[in-house]
Motif scaffolding. Structure first.
Motif, PDB file in Angstrom:
ATOM      1  N   ALA A  27       0.691  -1.163  -0.398  1.00 19.89           N
ATOM      2  CA  ALA A  27      -0.361   0.408   0.047  1.00 19.89           C
ATOM      3  C   ALA A  27       0.522   1.404   0.288  1.00 19.89           C
ATOM      4  O   ALA A  27       0.799   2.519  -0.503  1.00 19.89           O
ATOM      5  CB  ALA A  27      -0.994  -0.576   1.022  1.00 19.89           C
ATOM      6  N   GLU A  28       1.887   0.873   1.194  1.00 20.00           N
ATOM      7  CA  GLU A  28       2.861   2.273   0.751  1.00 20.00           C
ATOM      8  C   GLU A  28       3.771   2.496  -0.341  1.00 20.00           C
ATOM      9  O   GLU A  28       3.543   3.830  -0.409  1.00 20.00           O
ATOM     10  CB  GLU A  28       3.746   2.475   2.142  1.00 20.00           C
ATOM     11  CG  GLU A  28       3.358   2.210   3.468  1.00 20.00           C
ATOM     12  CD  GLU A  28       2.447   3.336   3.613  1.00 20.00           C
ATOM     13  OE1 GLU A  28       2.792   4.619   2.884  1.00 20.00           O
ATOM     14  OE2 GLU A  28       1.539   3.998   4.368  1.00 20.00           O
ATOM     15  N   THR A  29       3.708   1.405  -1.385  1.00 17.92           N
ATOM     16  CA  THR A  29       4.521   2.322  -2.160  1.00 17.92           C
ATOM     17  C   THR A  29       3.801   2.009  -3.855  1.00 17.92           C
ATOM     18  O   THR A  29       4.198   3.242  -3.902  1.00 17.92           O
ATOM     19  CB  THR A  29       5.010   0.501  -2.782  1.00 17.92           C
ATOM     20  OG1 THR A  29       5.967  -0.286  -1.565  1.00 17.92           O
ATOM     21  CG2 THR A  29       6.123   0.532  -4.229  1.00 17.92           C
ATOM     22  N   LEU A  30       2.435   2.113  -3.349  1.00 18.28           N
ATOM     23  CA  LEU A  30       1.830   2.416  -4.639  1.00 18.28           C
ATOM     24  C   LEU A  30       0.755   3.814  -4.303  1.00 18.28           C
ATOM     25  O   LEU A  30       1.193   4.446  -5.363  1.00 18.28           O
ATOM     26  CB  LEU A  30       0.391   1.797  -4.216  1.00 18.28           C
ATOM     27  CG  LEU A  30       0.550   0.075  -4.664  1.00 18.28           C
ATOM     28  CD1 LEU A  30      -1.565  -0.661  -4.323  1.00 18.28           C
ATOM     29  CD2 LEU A  30       0.454  -0.113  -6.318  1.00 18.28           C
ATOM     30  N   LYS A  31       0.661   3.889  -3.136  1.00 17.41           N
ATOM     31  CA  LYS A  31       0.992   5.701  -2.295  1.00 17.41           C
ATOM     32  C   LYS A  31       2.149   6.428  -3.239  1.00 17.41           C
ATOM     33  O   LYS A  31       1.590   7.420  -3.604  1.00 17.41           O
ATOM     34  CB  LYS A  31       0.464   6.066  -0.910  1.00 17.41           C
ATOM     35  CG  LYS A  31       0.414   6.719  -1.060  1.00 17.41           C
ATOM     36  CD  LYS A  31       0.025   7.478   1.059  1.00 17.41           C
ATOM     37  CE  LYS A  31      -0.063   8.598   1.626  1.00 17.41           C
ATOM     38  NZ  LYS A  31      -0.381   8.427   2.455  1.00 17.41           N
ATOM     39  N   ALA A  32       3.483   5.212  -2.907  1.00 20.21           N
ATOM     40  CA  ALA A  32       4.444   7.178  -3.363  1.00 20.21           C
ATOM     41  C   ALA A  32       4.304   6.765  -4.634  1.00 20.21           C
ATOM     42  O   ALA A  32       5.014   8.212  -5.349  1.00 20.21           O
ATOM     43  CB  ALA A  32       5.605   6.379  -2.711  1.00 20.21           C
ATOM     44  N   THR A  33       3.695   6.094  -5.544  1.00 18.70           N
ATOM     45  CA  THR A  33       3.729   5.595  -7.040  1.00 18.70           C
ATOM     46  C   THR A  33       3.033   6.447  -7.642  1.00 18.70           C
ATOM     47  O   THR A  33       2.603   5.963  -9.290  1.00 18.70           O
ATOM     48  CB  THR A  33       4.871   4.507  -7.170  1.00 18.70           C
ATOM     49  OG1 THR A  33       3.735   3.837  -7.342  1.00 18.70           O
ATOM     50  CG2 THR A  33       6.026   3.918  -7.029  1.00 18.70           C
ATOM     51  N   ASP A  34       1.884   6.933  -7.080  1.00 14.15           N
ATOM     52  CA  ASP A  34       0.711   7.670  -7.538  1.00 14.15           C
ATOM     53  C   ASP A  34      -0.147   6.822  -8.094  1.00 14.15           C
ATOM     54  O   ASP A  34      -0.723   6.668  -8.702  1.00 14.15           O
ATOM     55  CB  ASP A  34       1.379   8.639  -8.942  1.00 14.15           C
ATOM     56  CG  ASP A  34       1.948  10.032  -8.560  1.00 14.15           C
ATOM     57  OD1 ASP A  34       1.343  10.132  -7.262  1.00 14.15           O
ATOM     58  OD2 ASP A  34       2.451  10.440  -8.561  1.00 14.15           O
ATOM     59  N   GLY A  35       0.152   5.121  -7.336  1.00  8.89           N
ATOM     60  CA  GLY A  35      -0.877   3.961  -8.216  1.00  8.89           C
ATOM     61  C   GLY A  35      -0.228   2.776  -9.114  1.00  8.89           C
ATOM     62  O   GLY A  35      -0.242   2.131  -9.204  1.00  8.89           O
ATOM     63  N   ARG A  36       0.798   3.191  -9.575  1.00  2.95           N
ATOM     64  CA  ARG A  36       1.494   2.450  -9.957  1.00  2.95           C
ATOM     65  C   ARG A  36       2.411   1.073 -10.349  1.00  2.95           C
ATOM     66  O   ARG A  36       1.948  -0.106 -10.899  1.00  2.95           O
ATOM     67  CB  ARG A  36       2.082   3.768 -10.890  1.00  2.95           C
ATOM     68  CG  ARG A  36       1.816   4.758 -12.337  1.00  2.95           C
ATOM     69  CD  ARG A  36       2.844   5.924 -12.308  1.00  2.95           C
ATOM     70  NE  ARG A  36       3.942   4.417 -13.422  1.00  2.95           N
ATOM     71  CZ  ARG A  36       5.261   3.887 -13.788  1.00  2.95           C
ATOM     72  NH1 ARG A  36       5.922   4.532 -12.477  1.00  2.95           N
ATOM     73  NH2 ARG A  36       5.544   3.663 -14.332  1.00  2.95           N
ATOM     74  N   GLY A  37       2.972   1.563  -8.728  1.00  2.00           N
ATOM     75  CA  GLY A  37       3.931   0.588  -8.590  1.00  2.00           C
ATOM     76  C   GLY A  37       5.194   0.609  -9.447  1.00  2.00           C
ATOM     77  O   GLY A  37       5.833   1.635  -9.608  1.00  2.00           O
TER      78      GLY A  37
END
Length: 369
Positions: free
Chosen positions: A244-254
């Motif tokens: 979840a934190e990674t998706l948040k940091a990458t604007d949902g891209r991953g």
């Protein structure tokens, strides 16, 4: 001379042994620095089949049986050149780093035909693990092609030189993962070996704009922050959702690239979920079991699963990057400096008993004046 020798799991001794005699094509080096890492700890705890000889079965390449010298992350000073060594390149007094990878060099060996795939030689071995001496000794003699000269303008070159070997491991992996300028990279695992191998500063060298690191333990996570991680997630804390934190940091891209340094089912599952569509998962961990892979998710997301082991030809590239000033504060990854006679208690013992306090343990034969 004094040398730390490996007799088997739980049996490591500091002994007096003859100095190595330099052979044709070899360079004799006075060892001044040798880093102790998780591989040495693994050897102490159990024998690694294939990589190490036993007391009765010699290594297929070195033909040596136990005991063998220890230490494979090595730097020192040239003290003697054997017959046939390129005197226009090497001279007594040079500060050098040792590349410990051994391969058969046979003309019919497909891996050895290229300088970039010697690590895949079926008979591959490593100095300090398979035999041929080791860095935890006062002297070592190695083939000249395994000796790399440290740039004269680099400060603390002997300490940095002992880190070239682990840096070469990560250099190869990040290069194979095709990390590009602007990429986002998630690193899973920040332990004694893998923190230094996949710290964010290496990804920054390749142009990554965001680097997240997930690890366990306050000290390791703090080291990751010191080396420029964009975000650090302590997996030992309950409630931490790395995906979840990674998706948040990458604007949902991953993440464009996810590097698995831990080799567990949890980290593999996390990597598959956190990678963006058409992203890359780079595995650098040895596994103790066969994991389950959700191939449907891999298919739908068109993920690439790649692997990288050791190095072959990367030492020169890493040394050039250091000479060009692309790395900062490398010596801070070494959290303890001890004398050779204290190797077992204060070097290896620190890795075993104080895992959260050390990025690396450090052993040196003599004080550097």
């Amino acid at each position: 001379m004094r040398a730390v020798r490996y007799y088997g799991p739980g049996d490591i001794r500091l002994e007096e042994v003859p100095e190595p005699v330099v052979k044709p094509g070899q360079v004799k080096v006075k060892v001044l620095c040798s880093v102790v890492c998780g591989s040495d700890l693994h050897m102490y705890q159990e024998l690694v089949p294939g990589l190490q000889p036993t007391a009765t079965e010699p290594h297929r390449l070195t033909k040596e049986t136990l005991p063998v010298g220890m230490g494979h992350e090595i730097s020192g000073t040239v003290v003697e050149l054997g017959p046939g060594v390129d005197a226009s390149k090497f001279s007594v007094g040079q500060h050098v780093a040792i590349e410990p990878l051994l391969s058969c060099k046979k003309p019919d060996c497909l891996a050895c035909r290229s300088p970039n795939t010697r690590n895949l030689c079926p008979d591959m071995g490593v100095i300090g693990i398979a035999g041929c001496g080791g860095g935890l000794s006062e002297f070592i003699a190695v083939d000249q092609e395994l000796v790399h000269i440290m740039p004269s303008h680099v400060s603390r070159k002997l300490e940095i030189g002992a880190l070239i070997e682990p840096l070469a491991v990560v250099w190869r992996a990040i290069k194979k993962a095709n990390v590009k300028p602007g990429d986002s990279v998630l690193i899973l695992g920040a332990g004694p070996v893998r923190h230094r191998l996949f710290r964010s500063s290496m990804c920054r060298v390749f142009g990554a704009s965001w680097v997240g690191i997930s690890g366990r333990g306050a000290k390791r996570c703090e080291l990751a922050r010191q080396h420029g991680a964009s975000a650090v997630y302590d997996a030992s804390c309950t409630g931490t959702d790395v995906v979840a934190e990674t998706l948040k940091a990458t604007d949902g891209r991953g993440a464009d690239v996810v590097v698995d340094c831990a080799g567990t089912q949890i980290t593999l599952d996390t990597a598959i979920k956190a990678a963006r569509p058409a992203g890359t998962i780079m595995n650098v961990s040895g596994w103790t079991y066969s994991p389950t892979i959700d191939m449907n998710v891999m298919l739908v997301k068109e993920l690439t699963l790649a692997n990288s082991i050791t190095y072959s030809g990367e030492h020169a590239e890493v040394i050039q990057a250091i000479a060009d000033g692309k790395f900062d504060n490398l010596e801070s990854l070494i959290t303890r400096r001890v004398a050779l006679e204290d190797f077992l208690e204060k070097g290896l013992g620190a890795l075993m008993n104080e895992k959260d306090q050390h990025g690396e343990a450090w052993c040196q034969s003599f004080r550097i004046l």
